[in-house]
Design an enzyme around this catalytic site. Sequence first.
Site, mmCIF file in Angstrom:
data_model
loop_
_atom_site.group_PDB
_atom_site.id
_atom_site.type_symbol
_atom_site.label_atom_id
_atom_site.label_comp_id
_atom_site.label_asym_id
_atom_site.label_seq_id
_atom_site.Cartn_x
_atom_site.Cartn_y
_atom_site.Cartn_z
ATOM 1 N N LYS A 209 1.527 -0.936 0.045
ATOM 2 C CA LYS A 209 -0.446 -0.053 -0.012
ATOM 3 C C LYS A 209 0.767 1.660 -0.056
ATOM 4 C CE LYS A 209 -3.547 2.173 2.621
ATOM 5 N NZ LYS A 209 -3.972 1.793 3.934
ATOM 6 N N ARG A 270 -4.800 -4.845 6.524
ATOM 7 C CA ARG A 270 -5.054 -5.891 7.207
ATOM 8 C C ARG A 270 -6.937 -6.113 6.380
ATOM 9 N NH1 ARG A 270 -3.570 -2.382 10.976
ATOM 10 N NH2 ARG A 270 -5.007 -1.793 12.618
ATOM 11 N N GLU A 355 -3.412 -6.501 15.365
ATOM 12 C CA GLU A 355 -2.773 -5.200 14.837
ATOM 13 C C GLU A 355 -3.544 -4.228 15.345
ATOM 14 O OE1 GLU A 355 0.267 -5.031 11.991
ATOM 15 O OE2 GLU A 355 -1.516 -4.248 11.158
ATOM 16 N N HIS A 386 -4.194 -32.821 18.518
ATOM 17 C CA HIS A 386 -2.866 -34.255 18.744
ATOM 18 C C HIS A 386 -1.685 -32.915 19.403
ATOM 19 C CE1 HIS A 386 -4.850 -37.553 17.135
ATOM 20 N NE2 HIS A 386 -5.561 -37.094 16.643
ATOM 21 N N LYS A 514 10.449 -0.499 14.048
ATOM 22 C CA LYS A 514 10.696 -0.576 12.563
ATOM 23 C C LYS A 514 12.310 0.588 12.259
ATOM 24 C CE LYS A 514 6.756 -0.949 9.510
ATOM 25 N NZ LYS A 514 5.361 -0.470 8.837
HETATM 26 O O1 F6P Z 1 2.564 -4.428 9.411
HETATM 27 C C1 F6P Z 1 2.406 -2.980 9.854
HETATM 28 C C2 F6P Z 1 1.893 -3.048 8.403
HETATM 29 O O2 F6P Z 1 1.629 -1.943 8.075
HETATM 30 C C3 F6P Z 1 0.482 -3.799 8.372
HETATM 31 O O3 F6P Z 1 -0.967 -2.803 8.786
HETATM 32 C C4 F6P Z 1 0.157 -4.115 6.742
HETATM 33 O O4 F6P Z 1 -0.174 -4.653 5.914
HETATM 34 C C5 F6P Z 1 2.227 -4.308 6.110
HETATM 35 O O5 F6P Z 1 3.040 -3.628 7.584
HETATM 36 C C6 F6P Z 1 2.062 -4.531 4.860
HETATM 37 O O6 F6P Z 1 2.286 -2.654 4.378
HETATM 38 P P1 F6P Z 1 2.288 -2.514 2.912
HETATM 39 O O7 F6P Z 1 0.886 -2.806 2.162
HETATM 40 O O8 F6P Z 1 2.623 -0.869 3.050
HETATM 41 O O9 F6P Z 1 4.216 -2.583 2.185
#
Ligand code: F6P
Length: 546
Positions: A209, A270, A355, A386, A514
């Site tokens: 994204k 998500r 999350e 199991h 990060k």
């Molecule tokens: O883990 C944090 C996050 O921002 C998630 O919410 C998201 O799905 C993932 O990283 C990947 O983000 P992107 O699609 O911007 O690479």
Amino acid sequence: MSLPTIDPTTTKAWEALTSHYEKIKEAHLKDLFAQHPDRANTLSIAWNDFYVDYSKNRIDETTKKLLIDLAKEVQLEKAITQYFGGDVINETEGRAVLHTALRVPSNQNVEVDGKNVITEVNAVKENIKAFSNQIISGALKGYTGKAFTDIVNIGIGGSDLGPAMITESLAFYKNHLNVHFISNVDGDHVHQNLKGLNPETTLFVVVSKTFSTQETLSNATTARNWFTAHAPKDAVEKHFVAVSSNIPNVTDFGIAEENIFPLWDWVGGRFSLWSAVGLSISLSVGYENFEALLEGAYEMDEHFKNTPFEENIPVVLGMLSIWYNNFFEAESEAIIPYSQYLHRLPAYLQQGIMESNGKSVDRNGDSITYQTGTIIWGEPGTNAQHAFFQLIHQGTKLIPAEFIGFKKSLFEDQEHQDKLMANFFAQTEALMNGKTETEVLEELKTKNLSDTAIKKLTPFKIFEGNKPTTTVLIDKLTPKSLGALVAIYEQRIFVQGIVWNIFSYDQWGVELGKQLATKILSEINNSQVSNHDASTQELLNQYLNT
Ligand code: F6P
């Protein structure tokens, strides 16, 4: 308009639930059933091809009423209208939350800032459809004129888990294309996947994204380098497409604008599998199946929006989670799908649920004094039986478990299906009823054992039971029923977030790690490690000195 900001612990319903809990906490499910034999009917919901039985939960009609009162008192109804109406309910990021708009029928209107976003959504869907059809039919070919055989989805988090979970879940419906998922920045993951691929027939779908995620950009770069080591540079445009809302970053990476499938800031990572992030789903099972998935989710959204809370699946299940989390103080919930196809569902839901609702500051910006987000885990049954079921049956922790099963199997092997489902029903019954000392003694007496041996063994064989479970029984695993199932969980996340008075749609908690990783990487690159705590410092020294 802002979401309501009511501290749930200040409501009348919360107070009533607190004293009600004292009365019901010791009640055994067996007794609750004995007192109300119609419980299975009154505490279940039939909806389309779903039957949700929540009667094996440690509740009675009063609990249910009070939980619904709580939902009403925190103004859930108003919040649902704000959510579906496109209000900026993701306030800390200044965004609407409208993944639901991705699944409304194409002739509807959903407005964001006075603009009907469905026009753009329809246009992107048309592109997904046309592109999928061309790749699947072989009309679009690779740089040497061969049809594509392999699709590689490169993404992480929501840009991986959603498409990966759905393509696995719908493997029965898939076509000839092999779909691979590369997510981890671990180089072994990307290289292991690339190893068996033919560059002439491989299509890379880079999904991010933000198009700024370290893992995805590193893996996409490695994949492109691998590709151009075999193919001419100008072939990249035929073999790399992207899904992103950050067009400049994608074009900087070298993917042409016409090869970008856009998404919008009102689609959270998500919750994005319904958007072009689901491109690899459409490639794997065909666009019609992708649409059926959306349709199932839409129908569940309609149920959620329009059904009184008492009969509303996401509301009832969401409030049950609150009951266990905040009153029984259960720390986790298990999700056990009795379908091997759904083996990635718990991992997918871990991101969705944890999350979203792993927050400790409320919508007023104040520290929270009660428990929020539950820990989610699980594996498919019968494998789970199991592995960790021992702890659920006889451990010291209370773990509400959700069982998801299907009446019909896909390969229609009835013998296997009956065995699978016999286990499915047996487990919830066993978890509820347990086994009393008298039952254990009776059983041991048939085993030709001495009295001393019987006495010694008895305590270990007693099951106290009273372990709560919810059963979701669905006719058949289809794209449509899967869409509805996933939407139940999405809407539950919303319900629980509203009750807990938290913002469910941001994820600031992933940022600190990060930032530190970026700093440490540059130190590793310069072989100069400084200003860390003694433990981290020594670990880095150990790493650099090997
Ligand atoms: O883990 C944090 C996050 O921002 C998630 O919410 C998201 O799905 C993932 O990283 C990947 O983000 P992107 O699609 O911007 O690479």
